[in-house]
Write a protein that holds these residues in place. Structure first.
Motif, PDB file in Angstrom:
ATOM      1  N   ARG A 241      41.233 -19.357 -21.670  1.00 37.76           N
ATOM      2  CA  ARG A 241      41.415 -20.583 -20.886  1.00 37.76           C
ATOM      3  C   ARG A 241      40.359 -21.636 -21.256  1.00 37.76           C
ATOM      4  NH1 ARG A 241      44.029 -20.131 -15.895  1.00 37.76           N
ATOM      5  NH2 ARG A 241      45.780 -18.707 -16.094  1.00 37.76           N
ATOM      6  N   LEU A 242      39.115 -21.189 -21.412  1.00 37.88           N
ATOM      7  CA  LEU A 242      38.038 -22.125 -21.710  1.00 37.88           C
ATOM      8  C   LEU A 242      38.221 -22.755 -23.084  1.00 37.88           C
ATOM      9  CD1 LEU A 242      34.945 -20.146 -20.323  1.00 37.88           C
ATOM     10  CD2 LEU A 242      36.210 -22.013 -19.237  1.00 37.88           C
ATOM     11  N   GLU A 243      38.608 -21.924 -24.067  1.00 39.99           N
ATOM     12  CA  GLU A 243      38.790 -22.429 -25.423  1.00 39.99           C
ATOM     13  C   GLU A 243      39.922 -23.441 -25.495  1.00 39.99           C
ATOM     14  OE1 GLU A 243      39.396 -18.910 -27.680  1.00 39.99           O
ATOM     15  OE2 GLU A 243      37.286 -18.298 -27.639  1.00 39.99           O
ATOM     16  N   ARG A 244      40.970 -23.219 -24.693  1.00 41.63           N
ATOM     17  CA  ARG A 244      42.118 -24.125 -24.709  1.00 41.63           C
ATOM     18  C   ARG A 244      41.998 -25.227 -23.662  1.00 41.63           C
ATOM     19  NH1 ARG A 244      47.161 -19.830 -25.548  1.00 41.63           N
ATOM     20  NH2 ARG A 244      46.362 -18.912 -27.470  1.00 41.63           N
TER      21      ARG A 244
ATOM     22  N   ASP B 147      45.297  -5.244 -23.336  1.00 42.76           N
ATOM     23  CA  ASP B 147      44.867  -6.520 -22.764  1.00 42.76           C
ATOM     24  C   ASP B 147      44.111  -6.336 -21.450  1.00 42.76           C
ATOM     25  OD1 ASP B 147      47.159  -5.652 -21.424  1.00 42.76           O
ATOM     26  OD2 ASP B 147      47.903  -7.672 -21.049  1.00 42.76           O
ATOM     27  N   GLN B 148      44.185  -5.126 -20.872  1.00 40.27           N
ATOM     28  CA  GLN B 148      43.494  -4.831 -19.614  1.00 40.27           C
ATOM     29  C   GLN B 148      42.131  -4.169 -19.824  1.00 40.27           C
ATOM     30  OE1 GLN B 148      44.515  -5.626 -16.425  1.00 40.27           O
ATOM     31  NE2 GLN B 148      46.086  -6.820 -17.470  1.00 40.27           N
ATOM     32  N   TRP B 149      41.690  -4.051 -21.075  1.00 47.19           N
ATOM     33  CA  TRP B 149      40.458  -3.326 -21.377  1.00 47.19           C
ATOM     34  C   TRP B 149      39.269  -3.857 -20.566  1.00 47.19           C
ATOM     35  CZ3 TRP B 149      38.632   1.020 -22.942  1.00 47.19           C
ATOM     36  CH2 TRP B 149      37.324   1.136 -23.444  1.00 47.19           C
ATOM     37  N   GLY B 150      39.087  -5.167 -20.545  1.00 44.25           N
ATOM     38  CA  GLY B 150      37.959  -5.734 -19.808  1.00 44.25           C
ATOM     39  C   GLY B 150      38.026  -5.413 -18.327  1.00 44.25           C
ATOM     40  N   ASN B 151      39.207  -5.541 -17.735  1.00 41.23           N
ATOM     41  CA  ASN B 151      39.369  -5.229 -16.313  1.00 41.23           C
ATOM     42  C   ASN B 151      39.106  -3.754 -16.034  1.00 41.23           C
ATOM     43  OD1 ASN B 151      40.075  -7.862 -15.621  1.00 41.23           O
ATOM     44  ND2 ASN B 151      42.259  -7.502 -15.925  1.00 41.23           N
TER      45      ASN B 151
ATOM     46  N   MET C  76      31.532 -11.870 -17.106  1.00 39.93           N
ATOM     47  CA  MET C  76      32.897 -12.259 -16.762  1.00 39.93           C
ATOM     48  C   MET C  76      33.394 -13.383 -17.667  1.00 39.93           C
ATOM     49  SD  MET C  76      32.520 -12.017 -12.616  1.00 39.93           S
ATOM     50  CE  MET C  76      34.205 -12.471 -12.191  1.00 39.93           C
ATOM     51  N   LEU C  77      32.498 -14.282 -18.043  1.00 47.83           N
ATOM     52  CA  LEU C  77      32.879 -15.383 -18.933  1.00 47.83           C
ATOM     53  C   LEU C  77      33.198 -14.894 -20.338  1.00 47.83           C
ATOM     54  CD1 LEU C  77      30.318 -18.158 -17.902  1.00 47.83           C
ATOM     55  CD2 LEU C  77      32.776 -18.151 -17.471  1.00 47.83           C
ATOM     56  N   ALA C  78      32.715 -13.698 -20.668  1.00 54.83           N
ATOM     57  CA  ALA C  78      32.934 -13.163 -22.015  1.00 54.83           C
ATOM     58  C   ALA C  78      34.282 -12.474 -22.162  1.00 54.83           C
ATOM     59  CB  ALA C  78      31.812 -12.177 -22.364  1.00 54.83           C
ATOM     60  N   PHE C  79      34.987 -12.219 -21.040  1.00 56.33           N
ATOM     61  CA  PHE C  79      36.276 -11.532 -21.132  1.00 56.33           C
ATOM     62  C   PHE C  79      37.331 -12.450 -21.738  1.00 56.33           C
ATOM     63  CE2 PHE C  79      34.607  -8.754 -17.611  1.00 56.33           C
ATOM     64  CZ  PHE C  79      34.537  -7.616 -18.399  1.00 56.33           C
ATOM     65  N   ASP C  80      38.227 -11.849 -22.508  1.00 54.33           N
ATOM     66  CA  ASP C  80      39.241 -12.620 -23.232  1.00 54.33           C
ATOM     67  C   ASP C  80      40.075 -13.482 -22.301  1.00 54.33           C
ATOM     68  OD1 ASP C  80      38.398 -11.624 -25.636  1.00 54.33           O
ATOM     69  OD2 ASP C  80      39.926 -10.042 -25.752  1.00 54.33           O
TER      70      ASP C  80
ATOM     71  N   GLU D  19      31.417  -9.831   3.302  1.00 55.47           N
ATOM     72  CA  GLU D  19      31.035  -8.426   3.113  1.00 55.47           C
ATOM     73  C   GLU D  19      31.378  -7.944   1.696  1.00 55.47           C
ATOM     74  OE1 GLU D  19      31.353  -9.305   7.346  1.00 55.47           O
ATOM     75  OE2 GLU D  19      32.715  -9.606   5.654  1.00 55.47           O
ATOM     76  N   PHE D  20      32.533  -8.377   1.203  1.00 62.02           N
ATOM     77  CA  PHE D  20      32.932  -7.978  -0.142  1.00 62.02           C
ATOM     78  C   PHE D  20      31.953  -8.521  -1.184  1.00 62.02           C
ATOM     79  CE2 PHE D  20      35.419  -8.881  -4.056  1.00 62.02           C
ATOM     80  CZ  PHE D  20      35.735  -7.575  -4.395  1.00 62.02           C
ATOM     81  N   LEU D  21      31.607  -9.794  -1.081  1.00 64.23           N
ATOM     82  CA  LEU D  21      30.657 -10.391  -2.025  1.00 64.23           C
ATOM     83  C   LEU D  21      29.294  -9.706  -1.945  1.00 64.23           C
ATOM     84  CD1 LEU D  21      31.384 -14.240  -1.745  1.00 64.23           C
ATOM     85  CD2 LEU D  21      32.122 -12.649  -3.523  1.00 64.23           C
ATOM     86  N   ARG D  22      28.852  -9.424  -0.730  1.00 68.73           N
ATOM     87  CA  ARG D  22      27.534  -8.809  -0.545  1.00 68.73           C
ATOM     88  C   ARG D  22      27.491  -7.394  -1.110  1.00 68.73           C
ATOM     89  NH1 ARG D  22      26.718  -7.500   5.329  1.00 68.73           N
ATOM     90  NH2 ARG D  22      28.036  -5.767   4.653  1.00 68.73           N
ATOM     91  N   ASP D  23      28.559  -6.614  -0.851  1.00 68.75           N
ATOM     92  CA  ASP D  23      28.548  -5.207  -1.237  1.00 68.75           C
ATOM     93  C   ASP D  23      28.894  -4.986  -2.713  1.00 68.75           C
ATOM     94  OD1 ASP D  23      27.901  -4.608   1.354  1.00 68.75           O
ATOM     95  OD2 ASP D  23      29.941  -4.064   1.950  1.00 68.75           O
ATOM     96  N   TYR D  24      29.769  -5.830  -3.263  1.00 68.88           N
ATOM     97  CA  TYR D  24      30.267  -5.559  -4.614  1.00 68.88           C
ATOM     98  C   TYR D  24      30.030  -6.689  -5.609  1.00 68.88           C
ATOM     99  CZ  TYR D  24      32.497  -2.008  -1.815  1.00 68.88           C
ATOM    100  OH  TYR D  24      32.708  -0.976  -0.935  1.00 68.88           O
ATOM    101  N   GLY D  25      29.854  -7.922  -5.122  1.00 68.76           N
ATOM    102  CA  GLY D  25      29.593  -9.035  -6.034  1.00 68.76           C
ATOM    103  C   GLY D  25      28.307  -8.877  -6.811  1.00 68.76           C
ATOM    104  N   VAL D  26      27.353  -8.133  -6.242  1.00 68.17           N
ATOM    105  CA  VAL D  26      26.060  -7.932  -6.917  1.00 68.17           C
ATOM    106  C   VAL D  26      26.207  -7.083  -8.188  1.00 68.17           C
ATOM    107  CG1 VAL D  26      24.720  -8.159  -4.806  1.00 68.17           C
ATOM    108  CG2 VAL D  26      25.593  -5.902  -5.467  1.00 68.17           C
ATOM    109  N   HIS D  27      27.328  -6.394  -8.349  1.00 71.23           N
ATOM    110  CA  HIS D  27      27.512  -5.535  -9.520  1.00 71.23           C
ATOM    111  C   HIS D  27      28.189  -6.261 -10.685  1.00 71.23           C
ATOM    112  CE1 HIS D  27      26.175  -2.084  -7.254  1.00 71.23           C
ATOM    113  NE2 HIS D  27      27.100  -2.286  -6.322  1.00 71.23           N
ATOM    114  N   PHE D  28      28.513  -7.554 -10.514  1.00 74.34           N
ATOM    115  CA  PHE D  28      29.155  -8.338 -11.569  1.00 74.34           C
ATOM    116  C   PHE D  28      28.278  -9.534 -11.932  1.00 74.34           C
ATOM    117  CE2 PHE D  28      32.479  -6.249  -9.168  1.00 74.34           C
ATOM    118  CZ  PHE D  28      33.362  -5.791 -10.147  1.00 74.34           C
ATOM    119  N   THR D  29      28.190  -9.848 -13.210  1.00 70.36           N
ATOM    120  CA  THR D  29      27.468 -11.043 -13.630  1.00 70.36           C
ATOM    121  C   THR D  29      28.464 -12.070 -14.174  1.00 70.36           C
ATOM    122  OG1 THR D  29      27.126 -10.336 -15.930  1.00 70.36           O
ATOM    123  CG2 THR D  29      25.495  -9.624 -14.300  1.00 70.36           C
ATOM    124  N   ILE D  30      28.200 -13.326 -13.888  1.00 76.66           N
ATOM    125  CA  ILE D  30      29.051 -14.401 -14.398  1.00 76.66           C
ATOM    126  C   ILE D  30      29.030 -14.396 -15.923  1.00 76.66           C
ATOM    127  CG2 ILE D  30      29.335 -16.908 -14.526  1.00 76.66           C
ATOM    128  CD1 ILE D  30      30.180 -15.751 -11.875  1.00 76.66           C
ATOM    129  N   ASN D  31      27.858 -14.103 -16.508  1.00 81.44           N
ATOM    130  CA  ASN D  31      27.741 -14.075 -17.972  1.00 81.44           C
ATOM    131  C   ASN D  31      28.782 -13.142 -18.582  1.00 81.44           C
ATOM    132  OD1 ASN D  31      25.198 -14.204 -16.391  1.00 81.44           O
ATOM    133  ND2 ASN D  31      24.359 -14.943 -18.341  1.00 81.44           N
TER     134      ASN D  31
END
Length: 422
Positions: free
Chosen positions: A162-165, A201-205, A153-157, A139-151
């Motif tokens: 983690r990816l860079e290191r 550091d919480q700006w993205g969140n 989320m991957l851009a957040f510091d 239910e959480f994914l259906r109702d709220y996951g649609v408002h976030f894109t992986i693209n």
């Protein structure tokens, strides 16, 4: 904006709290017109917060002092996941019992800064486990996951780091930002909360939470919903050290983890260049007085540091404890009478200017029997200069002098003084 209409943002701006904000003009207009509700989240990773959390606590303090309602959100649910922000690896996962014990310890601090109750403008403390643990995954994914894109989320510091290191980031941690965003939405529904605050550091969140609230409202046909985010600057000392940490460890806010005297000493040891900024951020002193104290130079800046230490300690531990700490320090450094007549050694100022080998005065005053013993004490965090534990051997210098002396300690009971002769 250089001039704010609301007392809240005007005070935050004048005292140096504002780093970034979403639509500050609209937030200012709303806060000038009516009482608003804002929150900050605190994950329960230890039984006490440390001095690095004081900026956020003071944000809630000023929110209430200017007629608004603060929410201190305890992260009972998000602590089960662990905030990946600024981390190279996953935090240790805590049990429910660990988290509950930590929340109990943390609650003590907020009562020193905020007035809690059910009336207008009175603070509220809530636990996000109350709703996060009740969410159904699908239910959480259906109702709220649609408002976030992986693209995005991957851009957040926190993710890019983690990816860079090439450090692993679990799917559990990746979900943290969705949970924090949902907190904002839930607090908006339950309490009419319109503002989330936090460190830079919480700006993205925080932006995620603002966007989720707006998108959910728009999906329901309401395009007028206004919610906001504000962040504070990353706080480091003039020499680049992280706020709230010393060589001896964290500066805890709970008295059972760090005594009022040791807390006072931490602030007394503030670097000269930081005095004005610390007075503005961590005391409620009028800014005219803050500016006057910050302008002092030479030996007079030490008086400003004592004022800083006493005022900051009074806000957390009460006026009596703060003044007791100040008096204990005065006796120790100015009279050498704390715990009886302390052993002492006289040193020429010129010797300190060149750098005095650390362990020499410890040997001469009898605090240690050998340099090998002194180095073992350093490794164990028991050797202290001016009540600050040292993690490595380094020379004593003129910057260590407090009121004409340097206090040496082994543990909590063995003390001596280096008295400086001009």
């Amino acid at each position: 904006m250089s001039e704010f209409k609301s007392d809240f943002l005007r005070i935050l701006s004048e005292r140096g709290f504002i780093h970034q904000g979403t639509n500050l003009e609209a937030l200012d207009a709303l806060a000038a017109k009516e009482s608003i509700t804002g929150y900050i989240g605190f994950d329960a990773t230890a039984t006490s917060l440390h001095a690095g959390s004081l900026v956020q606590i003071m944000l809630l303090y000023w929110l209430q002092q200017t007629g608004h309602r603060p929410i201190a959100l305890m992260g009972g649910g998000t602590t089960k996941v662990g905030d990946p922000t600024g981390k190279d690896e996953q935090r240790k996962l805590l049990t429910d019992a660990d988290i509950e014990r930590n929340i109990t310890g943390i609650k003590q601090v907020f009562k020193k800064f905020l007035t809690f109750g059910d009336g207008n403008g009175e603070a509220v403390m809530v636990n996000n486990d109350d709703w996060l643990s009740q969410l159904g995954y699908v239910e959480f994914l259906r109702d709220y996951g649609v408002h976030f894109t992986i693209n995005r989320m991957l851009a957040f510091d926190s993710v890019k780091l983690r990816l860079e290191r090439e450090s692993p980031m679990t799917f559990l941690e990746f979900n943290y930002m969705l949970m924090q965003a949902y907190d904002f939405l839930e607090l908006q529904k339950r309490y009419g909360c319109v503002l989330q605050m936090g460190g830079s550091d919480q700006w993205g969140n925080i932006v995620n939470g603002v966007e989720l609230c707006r998108r959910v409202a728009a999906a329901a046909g309401d395009d007028s919903e206004q919610v906001f985010g504000v962040t504070t600057p990353l706080l480091t000392t003039a020499s680049g050290k992280k706020m709230g940490k010393t060589e001896g460890g964290a500066i805890w806010l709970n008295a059972d983890m760090l005594s009022p005297y040791d807390y006072w000493q931490y602030w007394r040891n503030t670097e000269d260049a930081d005095v004005g900024r610390m007075l503005a951020l961590f005391t409620a002193m009028p800014m005219d007085e803050v500016r006057r104290l910050a302008a002092l130079e030479g030996a007079e800046i030490n008086e400003a540091k004592k004022v800083l230490a006493t005022e900051v300690t009074a806000m957390l531990h009460g006026r009596e404890a703060a003044e007791d700490a100040a008096e204990t320090a005065r006796r120790t450094f100015e009279e050498g009478s704390s715990a009886g007549n302390l052993p002492s050694v006289n040193v020429a100022a010129s010797a300190l200017a060149e750098g005095l080998p650390l362990l020499d005065p410890f040997l001469e005053t009898g605090l240690i029997a050998s340099k090998g013993e002194g180095r073992r004490h350093i490794k164990g965090g028991a050797l202290k200069v001016n009540d600050e534990a040292l993690s490595e051997e380094r020379p004593l210098g003129t910057d260590d002098v407090r009121d004409g002396a340097i206090k040496l300690s082994i543990g909590k009971k063995k003390h001596a003084l280096v008295k400086v002769a001009s």
